[in-house]
Design a protein around this motif. Structure first.
Motif, PDB file in Angstrom:
ATOM      1  N   SER A 146      17.303  -0.148  -0.117  1.00 52.45           N
ATOM      2  CA  SER A 146      16.254  -0.407  -1.116  1.00 52.45           C
ATOM      3  C   SER A 146      15.193  -1.373  -0.588  1.00 52.45           C
ATOM      4  O   SER A 146      14.259  -1.721  -1.290  1.00 52.45           O
ATOM      5  CB  SER A 146      16.887  -0.980  -2.379  1.00 52.45           C
ATOM      6  N   GLY A 163       3.542   0.148   1.956  1.00 48.63           N
ATOM      7  CA  GLY A 163       4.145   0.136   0.614  1.00 48.63           C
ATOM      8  C   GLY A 163       5.651  -0.038   0.731  1.00 48.63           C
ATOM      9  O   GLY A 163       6.194  -0.137   1.833  1.00 48.63           O
ATOM     10  N   ARG A 165       9.236   1.791  -0.352  1.00 49.81           N
ATOM     11  CA  ARG A 165       9.853   2.977  -0.925  1.00 49.81           C
ATOM     12  C   ARG A 165      11.320   2.943  -0.535  1.00 49.81           C
ATOM     13  O   ARG A 165      11.666   2.640   0.609  1.00 49.81           O
ATOM     14  CB  ARG A 165       9.205   4.236  -0.343  1.00 49.81           C
ATOM     15  N   ARG A 166      12.196   3.254  -1.482  1.00 51.00           N
ATOM     16  CA  ARG A 166      13.628   3.281  -1.174  1.00 51.00           C
ATOM     17  C   ARG A 166      13.966   4.505  -0.338  1.00 51.00           C
ATOM     18  O   ARG A 166      13.213   5.491  -0.330  1.00 51.00           O
ATOM     19  CB  ARG A 166      14.434   3.323  -2.462  1.00 51.00           C
ATOM     20  N   ASN A 178      11.367   8.198  -2.475  1.00 51.03           N
ATOM     21  CA  ASN A 178      10.770   8.378  -3.800  1.00 51.03           C
ATOM     22  C   ASN A 178       9.281   8.094  -3.726  1.00 51.03           C
ATOM     23  O   ASN A 178       8.859   6.945  -3.685  1.00 51.03           O
ATOM     24  CB  ASN A 178      11.458   7.422  -4.777  1.00 51.03           C
ATOM     25  N   ALA A 181       5.710   7.975  -8.153  1.00 51.55           N
ATOM     26  CA  ALA A 181       4.682   7.229  -8.899  1.00 51.55           C
ATOM     27  C   ALA A 181       3.345   7.325  -8.167  1.00 51.55           C
ATOM     28  O   ALA A 181       3.304   7.500  -6.943  1.00 51.55           O
ATOM     29  CB  ALA A 181       5.121   5.775  -9.019  1.00 51.55           C
ATOM     30  N   SER A 183       0.436   6.472  -6.004  1.00 52.53           N
ATOM     31  CA  SER A 183       0.319   5.452  -4.951  1.00 52.53           C
ATOM     32  C   SER A 183      -0.595   5.991  -3.861  1.00 52.53           C
ATOM     33  O   SER A 183      -0.884   7.192  -3.802  1.00 52.53           O
ATOM     34  CB  SER A 183       1.695   5.136  -4.348  1.00 52.53           C
ATOM     35  N   ASP A 184      -1.030   5.106  -2.987  1.00 58.31           N
ATOM     36  CA  ASP A 184      -1.870   5.545  -1.857  1.00 58.31           C
ATOM     37  C   ASP A 184      -1.065   6.465  -0.948  1.00 58.31           C
ATOM     38  O   ASP A 184      -1.589   7.430  -0.414  1.00 58.31           O
ATOM     39  CB  ASP A 184      -2.367   4.325  -1.079  1.00 58.31           C
ATOM     40  N   ALA A 215       3.071  -5.377   0.972  1.00 60.08           N
ATOM     41  CA  ALA A 215       3.391  -3.973   0.690  1.00 60.08           C
ATOM     42  C   ALA A 215       3.105  -3.599  -0.752  1.00 60.08           C
ATOM     43  O   ALA A 215       2.803  -2.444  -1.050  1.00 60.08           O
ATOM     44  CB  ALA A 215       4.861  -3.701   1.013  1.00 60.08           C
ATOM     45  N   ARG A 218      -2.119  -3.425  -3.597  1.00 54.46           N
ATOM     46  CA  ARG A 218      -2.884  -2.209  -3.267  1.00 54.46           C
ATOM     47  C   ARG A 218      -4.343  -2.575  -3.071  1.00 54.46           C
ATOM     48  O   ARG A 218      -4.927  -3.295  -3.881  1.00 54.46           O
ATOM     49  CB  ARG A 218      -2.777  -1.183  -4.395  1.00 54.46           C
ATOM     50  N   VAL A 303      17.862  -5.212  -1.503  1.00 49.48           N
ATOM     51  CA  VAL A 303      17.259  -5.964  -2.614  1.00 49.48           C
ATOM     52  C   VAL A 303      17.972  -5.572  -3.903  1.00 49.48           C
ATOM     53  O   VAL A 303      18.497  -4.467  -4.009  1.00 49.48           O
ATOM     54  CB  VAL A 303      15.744  -5.697  -2.768  1.00 49.48           C
ATOM     55  N   HIS A 305      17.500  -4.308  -7.441  1.00 49.40           N
ATOM     56  CA  HIS A 305      16.389  -3.576  -8.056  1.00 49.40           C
ATOM     57  C   HIS A 305      16.872  -2.977  -9.362  1.00 49.40           C
ATOM     58  O   HIS A 305      17.891  -2.299  -9.405  1.00 49.40           O
ATOM     59  CB  HIS A 305      15.946  -2.461  -7.090  1.00 49.40           C
ATOM     60  N   PHE A 320       6.401  -9.140  -8.506  1.00 52.84           N
ATOM     61  CA  PHE A 320       5.367  -8.642  -9.428  1.00 52.84           C
ATOM     62  C   PHE A 320       4.887  -9.769 -10.344  1.00 52.84           C
ATOM     63  O   PHE A 320       3.701  -9.875 -10.648  1.00 52.84           O
ATOM     64  CB  PHE A 320       5.913  -7.509 -10.299  1.00 52.84           C
TER      65      PHE A 320
HETATM   66  C1  LIG Z   1      11.689  -3.561  -3.678  1.00 54.87           C
HETATM   67  C2  LIG Z   1      10.677  -2.535  -4.066  1.00 54.87           C
HETATM   68  C3  LIG Z   1      11.011  -1.177  -4.043  1.00 54.87           C
HETATM   69  C4  LIG Z   1      10.070  -0.220  -4.424  1.00 54.87           C
HETATM   70  N1  LIG Z   1      10.418   1.096  -4.394  1.00 54.87           N
HETATM   71  C5  LIG Z   1       9.497   2.038  -4.705  1.00 54.87           C
HETATM   72  C6  LIG Z   1       9.821   3.426  -4.607  1.00 54.87           C
HETATM   73  O1  LIG Z   1      10.925   3.813  -4.252  1.00 54.87           O
HETATM   74  N2  LIG Z   1       8.851   4.325  -4.921  1.00 54.87           N
HETATM   75  C7  LIG Z   1       7.598   3.946  -5.323  1.00 54.87           C
HETATM   76  O2  LIG Z   1       6.747   4.806  -5.596  1.00 54.87           O
HETATM   77  N3  LIG Z   1       7.267   2.632  -5.419  1.00 54.87           N
HETATM   78  C8  LIG Z   1       8.179   1.684  -5.110  1.00 54.87           C
HETATM   79  N4  LIG Z   1       7.843   0.355  -5.183  1.00 54.87           N
HETATM   80  C9  LIG Z   1       6.469  -0.009  -5.606  1.00 54.87           C
HETATM   81  C10 LIG Z   1       5.445   0.270  -4.508  1.00 54.87           C
HETATM   82  O3  LIG Z   1       5.851  -0.274  -3.289  1.00 54.87           O
HETATM   83  C11 LIG Z   1       4.074  -0.289  -4.853  1.00 54.87           C
HETATM   84  O4  LIG Z   1       3.601   0.423  -5.960  1.00 54.87           O
HETATM   85  C12 LIG Z   1       3.077  -0.234  -3.716  1.00 54.87           C
HETATM   86  O5  LIG Z   1       1.925  -0.923  -4.109  1.00 54.87           O
HETATM   87  C13 LIG Z   1       2.696   1.152  -3.335  1.00 54.87           C
HETATM   88  O6  LIG Z   1       1.906   1.094  -2.174  1.00 54.87           O
HETATM   89  P1  LIG Z   1       0.746   2.114  -1.817  1.00 54.87           P
HETATM   90  O7  LIG Z   1      -0.046   2.431  -3.071  1.00 54.87           O
HETATM   91  O8  LIG Z   1      -0.080   1.365  -0.810  1.00 54.87           O
HETATM   92  O9  LIG Z   1       1.340   3.352  -1.244  1.00 54.87           O
HETATM   93  C14 LIG Z   1       8.770  -0.612  -4.829  1.00 54.87           C
HETATM   94  C15 LIG Z   1       8.443  -1.977  -4.829  1.00 54.87           C
HETATM   95  C16 LIG Z   1       9.386  -2.921  -4.465  1.00 54.87           C
HETATM   96  C17 LIG Z   1       8.992  -4.369  -4.458  1.00 54.87           C
END
Ligand SMILES: Cc1cc2nc3c(=O)[nH]c(=O)nc-3n(C[C@H](O)[C@H](O)[C@H](O)COP(=O)(O)O)c2cc1C
Length: 540
Positions: A146, A163, A165-166, A178, A181, A183-184, A215, A218, A303, A305, A320
């Motif tokens: 994670s 970013g 991602r798990r 995953n 959501a 995201s970039d 990470a 954004r 972590v 989560h 956050f």
């Molecule tokens: C510990 C942790 C785990 C996360 N896991 C995910 C995940 O699995 N999938 C996801 O979409 N966002 C996850 N996030 C949130 C994204 O990292 C966050 O939205 C990030 O800004 C996305 O980056 P990007 O828009 O530059 O791609 C996680 C955040 C944290 C702190």
């Protein structure tokens, strides 16, 4: 498994490659008393239960059959983050904002100097099943890592994205991930799939908490540079062995590879999410691992989560919260004259519930703050505004103020059709929903009325400024305790007697707030100055 030769670590091109190493940070946390250390062997299935049940960071020296060393929750408290930023609790949010605004250099170093390339495992030797992926929540779809931070480059624009991602374990060479959501990464991967292209990616695992701030921030521009900005220093990066992605050279481990060109083809989840509920299964990309690189004394990382009721201990919740507090203070400084403090409750999912305290300098400032914050910060769902006499970190004070200063039909601000967070189960799948502001400030300009004053014991100073009660009242009307204090006594009963002498002489009056005055009244009675407050019990 070819583990390659062991290479030195230290300084490369003037950059200390140990300073932001996760292991060094953990050593510091141990010195601070922030870590429970488990020396006995612990099976992988036991990790999450222990991590969830204990407030401190958890260090397992011998986890799983490989006896891996793995640390959890390094960013799971404000105290730990304060240490990561080398600052004070009060300065934490400002420190984050300040670092973001100062660019720092990214310095590429050769693989031979990169501690994370001390061991390189590639080709058919790659075996993800030997890494400490572990079960994290009761209904998760697999064992997870994670703590992965993903580094990618947009093949069209060249923009570097970072970013979190798990990763879920599938087999020796593949992991689920995953990217559901918005995201970039989702945007740039979807574009790759439309062109039938793979997207190269390198995950770092075992990074300093500051890298997680980078990470999860954004922004439009180059996000690799954010890592250096957040560290507040030039940062050494190294090119991955099996793709061209640059990553910090001082992390504990990297997983190199690519998301394949098939797109969202495999079900991923459920997985415990940051609001304390499960995210449902969604189709997602598959990560193919082409190399695993690590330090020779790698410290694995996980972590906490998504565990409900302890979200205030989750790495994401605490991170956050600090980010939203920084953004909220920035908004408040622009729209109200005297903001005092903000407190985002991590236990509300790190983003839902914000408390604000301010000194209202104009009528309506509390409502202005609520509106401006909702417009600027999308994740916020409930905002509670208090006067500056309330310590917003103290739940007792907050509940007291909500119970006594707030009238729902007058002080509740409801905004409908607002963009919400898709992970909020109360939205039931909708993109928009309602937000509420609670204006729990006292009526503007009436703060000193006795019925709106906070009741508390008087802390007496021994002033002895007056010889007699009469003298004290000639100087100015006074409350009883002010008279006791002004006469320098440590008893008080003598003041009641002195006041009675004035009353009998027809010289004592009282105003509506209870101050004693000198005047001319009917002997034997206390004169009333002005109008008393209406009696709320009248007719009851
Ligand atoms: C510990 C942790 C785990 C996360 N896991 C995910 C995940 O699995 N999938 C996801 O979409 N966002 C996850 N996030 C949130 C994204 O990292 C966050 O939205 C990030 O800004 C996305 O980056 P990007 O828009 O530059 O791609 C996680 C955040 C944290 C702190």
């Amino acid at each position: 498994m070819d583990t390659g030769s062991i290479r030195p670590s230290g300084i490369a091109r003037g950059i200390d490659l140990e300073k932001y190493r996760l292991r060094r940070f953990v050593e510091r946390l141990i010195d601070m008393g922030e870590v429970d250390v488990h020396d006995d062997p612990v099976p992988l299935t036991a990790l999450s239960e222990i991590i969830e049940a204990n407030e401190r960071a958890q260090l397992f020296r011998r986890a799983g059959p490989e006896r891996a060393e793995i640390v959890a929750k390094t960013a799971g408290s404000r105290r730990r983050l304060t240490a990561a930023f080398d600052t004070t609790d009060e300065q934490l949010a400002d420190s984050y904002f300040k670092r973001l605004s100062i660019p720092q250099a990214i310095v590429e170093i050769p693989s031979s100097d990169a501690p994370v390339h001390q061991i390189v495992i590639d080709g058919s030797d790659v075996d993800l099943t030997k890494l400490p992926f572990h079960p994290q929540h009761a209904f998760d779809g697999s064992s997870y890592i994670s703590s992965a931070i993903d580094y990618t480059v947009d093949p069209i624009s060249g923009r570097r994205n970072v970013g979190c991602r798990r990763l879920s374990l599938r087999n020796r060479y593949e992991a689920g991930t995953n990217v559901t959501a918005p995201s970039d990464l989702k945007r740039l991967y979807t574009a790759c799939v439309a062109r039938h292209e793979r997207l190269p990616v390198t995950f770092t695992v075992g990074a300093h908490p500051l890298d997680f701030f980078a990470a999860t921030t954004r922004r439009e521009g180059d996000e690799l540079a954010l890592v250096a900005s957040l560290r507040g220093e030039p940062t050494a990066v190294v090119k991955s062995v099996t793709n061209d992605i640059l990553v910090p050279a001082d992390v504990e481990m990297t997983l190199e590879g690519y998301f394949d060109e098939r797109g969202y083809v495999e079900p991923e989840g459920p997985y415990g999410e940051y609001m304390g509920y499960y995210g449902a299964i969604h189709m997602n990309p598959v990560f193919h691992c082409t190399a695993i690189t690590m330090r020779h004394d790698v410290l694995h990382h996980t972590v906490l989560h998504g565990s409900a009721f302890v979200l205030h201990q989750t790495d994401a919740g605490v991170i956050f919260a600090v980010q939203i507090e920084a953004a909220a203070m920035n908004v408040l400084r622009q729209v109200v004259r005297a903001p005092v403090s903000v407190y985002l409750l991590p236990v509300s999912g790190g983003m839902n519930n914000l408390r604000v305290s301010l000194r209202q300098r104009a009528e309506g400032e509390a409502r202005k703050a609520i509106t401006a914050l909702f417009e600027a910060i999308r994740p916020l769902k409930h905002i509670y505004v208090f006067d500056d006499d309330i310590d917003i970190h103290d739940h007792n004070q907050v509940e007291w103020a909500l119970g006594t200063r707030f009238q729902a039909d007058r002080d509740l601000v409801i905004k409908t059709g607002m963009m919400g967070m898709t992970m909020d189960p109360s939205l039931e799948g909708r993109r928009t929903g309602a937000k509420a502001g609670f204006d729990a400030t006292r009526p503007f300009g009436r703060e000193s009325e006795i019925t709106l004053m906070r009741c508390a014991a008087k802390k007496f100073a021994r002033l002895a400024r007056f010889q007699t009660v009469e003298q004290a009242l000639v100087a100015a009307p006074k409350f009883y305790a002010e008279l006791v204090e002004g006469m320098g006594g440590d008893d008080g009963r003598e003041i009641a007697s002195a006041l009675d002498d004035l009353r009998q002489a027809g010289r004592l009056g009282r105003d509506r707030d209870g101050r004693y005055h000198l005047g001319s009244f009917r002997p034997g009675t206390t004169g009333i100055i002005g109008e008393l407050y209406p009696d709320p019990n009248e007719g009851a």
